[in-house]
Motif scaffolding. Structure first.
Motif, mmCIF file in Angstrom:
data_model
loop_
_atom_site.group_PDB
_atom_site.id
_atom_site.type_symbol
_atom_site.label_atom_id
_atom_site.label_comp_id
_atom_site.label_asym_id
_atom_site.label_seq_id
_atom_site.Cartn_x
_atom_site.Cartn_y
_atom_site.Cartn_z
ATOM 1 N N UNK A 101 0.751 -1.174 -0.060
ATOM 2 C CA UNK A 101 0.079 -0.165 -0.106
ATOM 3 C C UNK A 101 0.900 1.211 -0.056
ATOM 4 N N UNK A 102 2.086 1.155 0.697
ATOM 5 C CA UNK A 102 3.005 2.345 0.571
ATOM 6 C C UNK A 102 3.979 2.294 -0.421
ATOM 7 N N UNK A 103 3.639 1.354 -1.236
ATOM 8 C CA UNK A 103 4.794 1.372 -2.369
ATOM 9 C C UNK A 103 6.166 1.261 -1.773
ATOM 10 N N UNK B 152 -4.741 -17.660 0.997
ATOM 11 C CA UNK B 152 -5.232 -16.190 1.800
ATOM 12 C C UNK B 152 -5.164 -15.451 0.439
ATOM 13 N N UNK B 153 -5.963 -14.335 0.399
ATOM 14 C CA UNK B 153 -5.895 -13.695 -0.867
ATOM 15 C C UNK B 153 -6.576 -12.196 -0.246
ATOM 16 N N UNK B 154 -6.265 -11.158 -1.061
ATOM 17 C CA UNK B 154 -6.629 -9.681 -0.657
ATOM 18 C C UNK B 154 -6.849 -8.987 -2.140
ATOM 19 N N UNK B 155 -7.487 -7.732 -2.165
ATOM 20 C CA UNK B 155 -7.534 -6.959 -3.115
ATOM 21 C C UNK B 155 -7.067 -5.641 -2.753
ATOM 22 N N UNK B 156 -6.096 -4.844 -3.621
ATOM 23 C CA UNK B 156 -5.832 -3.534 -3.403
ATOM 24 C C UNK B 156 -5.994 -2.594 -4.433
ATOM 25 N N UNK C 110 5.164 -11.742 -9.172
ATOM 26 C CA UNK C 110 4.282 -10.529 -9.878
ATOM 27 C C UNK C 110 4.226 -9.303 -9.073
ATOM 28 N N UNK C 111 4.077 -9.442 -7.733
ATOM 29 C CA UNK C 111 4.117 -8.111 -6.941
ATOM 30 C C UNK C 111 5.458 -7.209 -7.149
ATOM 31 N N UNK C 112 6.374 -8.318 -7.229
ATOM 32 C CA UNK C 112 7.793 -7.507 -7.267
ATOM 33 C C UNK C 112 7.894 -6.826 -8.743
ATOM 34 N N UNK C 113 7.470 -7.351 -9.604
ATOM 35 C CA UNK C 113 7.445 -6.747 -10.992
ATOM 36 C C UNK C 113 6.417 -5.431 -11.029
ATOM 37 N N UNK C 114 5.262 -5.745 -10.423
ATOM 38 C CA UNK C 114 4.255 -4.497 -10.216
ATOM 39 C C UNK C 114 4.894 -3.193 -9.406
ATOM 40 N N UNK C 115 5.515 -3.497 -8.525
ATOM 41 C CA UNK C 115 6.302 -2.453 -7.714
ATOM 42 C C UNK C 115 7.527 -1.837 -8.550
ATOM 43 N N UNK C 116 8.084 -2.411 -9.561
ATOM 44 C CA UNK C 116 9.163 -1.934 -10.316
ATOM 45 C C UNK C 116 8.244 -1.095 -11.490
ATOM 46 N N UNK C 117 7.263 -1.343 -11.884
ATOM 47 C CA UNK C 117 6.873 -0.827 -13.241
ATOM 48 C C UNK C 117 5.728 0.399 -12.979
ATOM 49 N N UNK C 118 5.021 0.375 -11.758
ATOM 50 C CA UNK C 118 3.979 1.521 -11.655
ATOM 51 C C UNK C 118 4.895 2.509 -10.773
ATOM 52 N N UNK C 119 4.214 3.870 -10.917
ATOM 53 C CA UNK C 119 4.430 4.978 -9.866
ATOM 54 C C UNK C 119 3.779 5.002 -8.906
ATOM 55 N N UNK C 120 4.215 5.410 -7.802
ATOM 56 C CA UNK C 120 3.310 5.607 -6.676
ATOM 57 C C UNK C 120 2.581 6.504 -6.827
ATOM 58 N N UNK C 121 1.190 6.269 -6.500
ATOM 59 C CA UNK C 121 0.035 7.220 -6.283
ATOM 60 C C UNK C 121 -0.602 6.946 -4.977
ATOM 61 N N UNK C 122 -2.029 6.456 -5.293
ATOM 62 C CA UNK C 122 -2.635 6.219 -4.043
ATOM 63 C C UNK C 122 -3.059 4.677 -4.003
ATOM 64 N N UNK C 123 -2.860 4.104 -2.821
ATOM 65 C CA UNK C 123 -3.397 2.582 -2.837
ATOM 66 C C UNK C 123 -4.164 2.384 -1.392
ATOM 67 N N UNK C 124 -4.998 1.594 -1.456
ATOM 68 C CA UNK C 124 -5.740 1.026 -0.357
ATOM 69 C C UNK C 124 -6.307 -0.211 -0.532
#
Length: 196
Positions: free
Chosen positions: A136-138, A192-196, A161-175
């Protein structure tokens, strides 16, 4: 999909593949039984009524492969993520990025000796929520640290997939929208699973 075909953006994929020194199609058959993209393709086809294209990318590597700053795998990952980010920025249309992953996999089905009890599930949830807060905090460093410190004890299969996501998107707002779990068999093996 059961709702009709979805077109792959072959031009984008060709640009991605030709801009990298590594052949990312070399081990394509390893992913033959993978199902996460198929689930998301059906969801997208259901919700998006107009024509669209996808660039399906399956990522398969563990935290140990990225923890060594001199490793060949880290270099390959950085080259791939950099090229993907560059192509997304150059793309002339709208882009939506979906990292479709599960979180923890626990119980006998996934290699644990015993079925998880309430106490164990509370530990798993605490660990998951720590990782989710970093996402959430990038916080890339916090994300990597949380996975590495217990050597991905709860088998978060979405690490790559999450490591890749963190590298390719710019921090904005997440919750966080939701967090839950599903029992997968009669031995109470759980995902377990979640949605952000």
């Amino acid at each position: 999909t059961p709702l009709g075909s979805i077109e792959t953006d072959k031009e984008f994929i060709q640009k991605l593949a030709t801009g990298l020194p590594t052949d990312h199609f070399e081990q394509e058959l390893v992913h033959k039984k993978e199902h996460s993209i198929e689930f998301q393709a059906v969801m997208l086809k259901h919700f998006i009524k107009k024509r669209f294209k996808i660039v399906p990318i399956l990522a398969s590597f563990g935290h140990a492969e990225l923890s060594n700053s001199n490793s060949r795998e880290l270099k390959i990952f950085n080259q791939f993520a950099s090229r993907l980010k560059q192509l997304i920025q150059w793309y002339q249309g709208n882009v939506t990025i979906i990292a479709s992953v599960d979180f923890a996999h626990i119980g006998p089905r996934y290699g644990d000796a015993n079925a998880p009890d309430r106490k164990f599930m509370a530990q798993v949830e605490l660990s998951d929520r720590t990782v989710l807060r970093a996402l959430e905090k990038f916080d890339r460093i916090g994300f990597q640290k949380n996975i590495s410190q217990n050597e991905n004890r709860y088998r978060i299969c979405g690490y790559s997939a999450l490591s890749t996501l963190m590298e390719i998107i710019e921090p904005t707002q997440s919750y966080q929208l939701d967090y839950s779990s599903a029992i997968m068999d009669d031995q109470k093996s759980t995902v377990t699973f979640a949605s952000l």
